[in-house]
Write an enzyme that holds these catalytic residues in place. Structure first.
Site, PDB file in Angstrom:
ATOM      1  N   GLY A  89       0.836  -1.191   0.000  1.00  0.00           N
ATOM      2  CA  GLY A  89       0.000   0.000   0.000  1.00  0.00           C
ATOM      3  C   GLY A  89       0.874   1.244   0.000  1.00  0.00           C
ATOM      4  O   GLY A  89       2.032   1.210  -0.410  1.00  0.00           O
ATOM      5  N   ARG A  90       0.309   2.344   0.493  1.00  0.00           N
ATOM      6  CA  ARG A  90       1.084   3.588   0.520  1.00  0.00           C
ATOM      7  C   ARG A  90       1.857   3.780   1.815  1.00  0.00           C
ATOM      8  O   ARG A  90       2.737   4.638   1.888  1.00  0.00           O
ATOM      9  CB  ARG A  90       0.167   4.776   0.259  1.00  0.00           C
ATOM     10  CG  ARG A  90      -0.226   4.838  -1.220  1.00  0.00           C
ATOM     11  CD  ARG A  90      -0.893   6.134  -1.596  1.00  0.00           C
ATOM     12  NE  ARG A  90      -2.255   6.163  -1.092  1.00  0.00           N
ATOM     13  CZ  ARG A  90      -2.795   7.205  -0.468  1.00  0.00           C
ATOM     14  NH1 ARG A  90      -2.103   8.284  -0.247  1.00  0.00           N
ATOM     15  NH2 ARG A  90      -4.050   7.151  -0.062  1.00  0.00           N
ATOM     16  N   GLU A  93       5.936   3.891   1.877  1.00  0.00           N
ATOM     17  CA  GLU A  93       6.683   5.031   1.336  1.00  0.00           C
ATOM     18  C   GLU A  93       6.986   6.079   2.391  1.00  0.00           C
ATOM     19  O   GLU A  93       7.964   6.812   2.261  1.00  0.00           O
ATOM     20  CB  GLU A  93       5.939   5.658   0.154  1.00  0.00           C
ATOM     21  CG  GLU A  93       4.718   6.453   0.533  1.00  0.00           C
ATOM     22  CD  GLU A  93       3.936   6.967  -0.668  1.00  0.00           C
ATOM     23  OE1 GLU A  93       4.194   6.533  -1.801  1.00  0.00           O
ATOM     24  OE2 GLU A  93       3.061   7.817  -0.455  1.00  0.00           O
ATOM     25  N   HIS A 120       4.351  -3.059  -2.240  1.00  0.00           N
ATOM     26  CA  HIS A 120       5.213  -1.914  -1.959  1.00  0.00           C
ATOM     27  C   HIS A 120       5.943  -2.007  -0.620  1.00  0.00           C
ATOM     28  O   HIS A 120       6.748  -1.150  -0.294  1.00  0.00           O
ATOM     29  CB  HIS A 120       4.402  -0.618  -1.997  1.00  0.00           C
ATOM     30  CG  HIS A 120       4.029  -0.185  -3.380  1.00  0.00           C
ATOM     31  ND1 HIS A 120       2.985  -0.758  -4.076  1.00  0.00           N
ATOM     32  CD2 HIS A 120       4.554   0.761  -4.191  1.00  0.00           C
ATOM     33  CE1 HIS A 120       2.884  -0.180  -5.260  1.00  0.00           C
ATOM     34  NE2 HIS A 120       3.825   0.741  -5.363  1.00  0.00           N
TER      35      HIS A 120
END
Length: 193
Positions: A89-90, A93, A120
């Site tokens: 997912g995000r 990051e 990710h």
């Protein structure tokens, strides 16, 4: 087989299935699983996002569920855990910018403890600089990060997983059956029918 203690590192806008499915499945087979997020306490939640593959050039994103954390990040002692799970997912990051997250990941890598990473989530391992010489897969857009971190990116189908020593990786949530099966092998978990 004694239950293992497993740590999940997550954050807001983690991919919904990639945090919920391993959390539930690993608990279902009897393991102790703690899910934590930097700067959050047990009982607080992270927001999730559902990433779907609908024929566009990349995944789509929709609001997911709230996922309740069951441990406090600041209290984590990584030496007390047998294995690590890093969903995608995000969240990866930005939680990779937290020095403590990097320290935790390096502990698992240098002590050769089982690590399961999907999508990710690989961004956290690239930031921790623990992929040199390792063969991994991840969401396809992460290939340059893997290569720049000294890893060998292996393109796999979305339903496949890749094992390299203590590390099991997968492209995205459609790979859960293969990814979790390989992780259970690394943990020494056997299921009889």
């Amino acid at each position: 087989m004694p239950a293992k203690r497993i740590l999940i590192l997550t954050g807001d806008y983690v991919e919904d299935y990639e945090v919920m499915v391993p959390y539930q499945a690993l608990r279902m087979v009897g393991h102790h699983v703690d899910a934590v997020c930097p700067d959050k306490l047990a009982g607080q939640s992270v927001r999730t996002a559902v990433h779907d593959f609908e024929g566009a050039q990349t995944y789509s994103e929709k609001p997911g569920h709230n996922f309740e954390l069951n441990a406090t990040f600041a209290d984590i002692q990584e030496s007390s855990y047998d294995a690590l799970v890093v969903p995608g997912g995000r969240a990866p990051e930005y939680i990779r910018l937290n020095p403590r997250v990097i320290e935790i990941v390096r502990h698992f890598a240098t002590n050769n403890k089982p690590i399961a990473v999907i999508c990710h989530g690989i961004q956290i391992l690239t930031a921790a600089n623990v992929l040199s010489g390792r063969s991994v897969t991840a969401y396809y857009a992460c290939e340059p990060e893997v290569t720049n971190a000294g890893g060998h990116y292996v393109k796999k189908g979305v339903t496949e997983a890749l094992v390299d020593g203590n590390l099991v990786t997968a492209v995205a949530w459609p790979g859960h059956p293969a990814w979790l099966a390989e992780f259970l092998k690394l943990l020494g978990t056997t299921i009889t029918l």
